[in-house]
Write an enzyme that holds these catalytic residues in place. Sequence first.
Site, PDB file in Angstrom:
ATOM      1  N   ILE A  73      41.989  12.416  56.817  1.00 47.76           N
ATOM      2  CA  ILE A  73      43.548  11.917  56.414  1.00 47.76           C
ATOM      3  C   ILE A  73      43.302  11.475  55.226  1.00 47.76           C
ATOM      4  O   ILE A  73      41.805  10.298  55.108  1.00 47.76           O
ATOM      5  CB  ILE A  73      44.184  10.710  57.005  1.00 47.76           C
ATOM      6  CG1 ILE A  73      44.426  11.652  58.628  1.00 47.76           C
ATOM      7  CG2 ILE A  73      45.628  10.618  56.742  1.00 47.76           C
ATOM      8  CD1 ILE A  73      45.364  10.656  59.492  1.00 47.76           C
ATOM      9  N   SER A  74      44.171  12.171  53.571  1.00 46.05           N
ATOM     10  CA  SER A  74      42.962  11.370  52.262  1.00 46.05           C
ATOM     11  C   SER A  74      43.912   9.717  52.266  1.00 46.05           C
ATOM     12  O   SER A  74      44.560   9.538  52.497  1.00 46.05           O
ATOM     13  CB  SER A  74      44.216  12.472  51.391  1.00 46.05           C
ATOM     14  OG  SER A  74      43.758  13.495  51.976  1.00 46.05           O
TER      15      SER A  74
END
Length: 407
Positions: A73-74
């Site tokens: 997840i960025s």
Amino acid sequence: MTTPPSGSPERLRADLVAELRRAGWIRSPAVEAAFVKVPRERFAPEASAEAAYAADDVVVTKRGPDGRATSSISAPWLQADMLEAARLRPGAKVLEVGSGGCNAALIAEIVGPDGLVVTVDIDPFVTERASRFLADTGYGRVRVVLGDAEHAAGRHAPSGGFDAVIVTVGVWDVPWGHLLAPDGRMVVPLRFSTISRSFTFVREGDHFAGLDPTVCGFVPCQGAGRLPDQEPVLAGGAVRLTLEQGPALDAARLDQALDGDRTELWTGVTVGHGRPFDTMHLSIAADDERFGMFWQDPGRDCGLVQPAMRWYCPALIVPDSFAYLTIRETHGPHDAERRWEFGACGLGREGAGLARQLHDHVLTWDRDRRHRPDPVFTLHPADAAVPAPADGRVFRKRHTQLVMAWP
């Protein structure tokens, strides 16, 4: 109104939104409302809530056999910046390349129930999680597609094309331009000569203009668009080199070079502590096809190298030798701040020559490009007749050509 307790997901979410707004990553009410609403901790059950809501941190959700991340997840700041760049609106039709669920939920929140969100990933582990988490958090209307986005995305394109394409994996090429509506925008973390920048591509006649390139790092894509890198691992894993294409590298001889004689040349070019110098990477890549990256594992210091950066450190690489950018603190009689001097360290049979050439590239950057406006980027079809810029380079790919030119 009751204030959520300290440490609760609701409080962490509110604090994150406030931080992103202060830093300028959130710039619109729509993106702010999405970050307020989406429970990102529900998309990362393997992480603590504090980790899920850390503005600058990535949450790794899967690793490969070599321990490197294959899905994540960025960081929230980068998600917010890319969503702002896409300029989404209610009812928009959006393609996301690379799934995980959280970013798709943010997109779905912005485009609303009349919009369309298609998220594509090649890994069934990723798409199963994304489908489950999206359904559990009320975003089951997102269409999750298992497949290679280079080919699978086109089968789900709406009439008239997507209003936005948002890519959340590191890609080497951009095969989705034909799926974009005439006024659409593509936000793409694109690799060229081992450099990564997140571009916003907008159509200009027969090509795309690449706006607002942002320094970034993403999990590399898999499938047909896989990055064409060579990555010899040296010093038992403490050091890694990355060269995009080029002649075959000899990992054993490069490893031996670490224990051999070295050449150090200092440039006299300095930078203030904490000041950016990322245009140096672009400058060297424009002038030298041997440009690559040097990486040092922060947890495995072999004691043989002192790179200027542990990640994304510029290097010149040939089959049995390399030179990398190094740095040392320097104090002049009139220095009011800590400053660092750039140098070049060469190793291997051709190390001395490579160090001299890297040294000269740093001088060229400092003299000719450091204080000029940043280069301009355009993206063209692979078969277009694109003249080489007077000051820059054309990076040729399978589907496209990326042109970098200094104004």
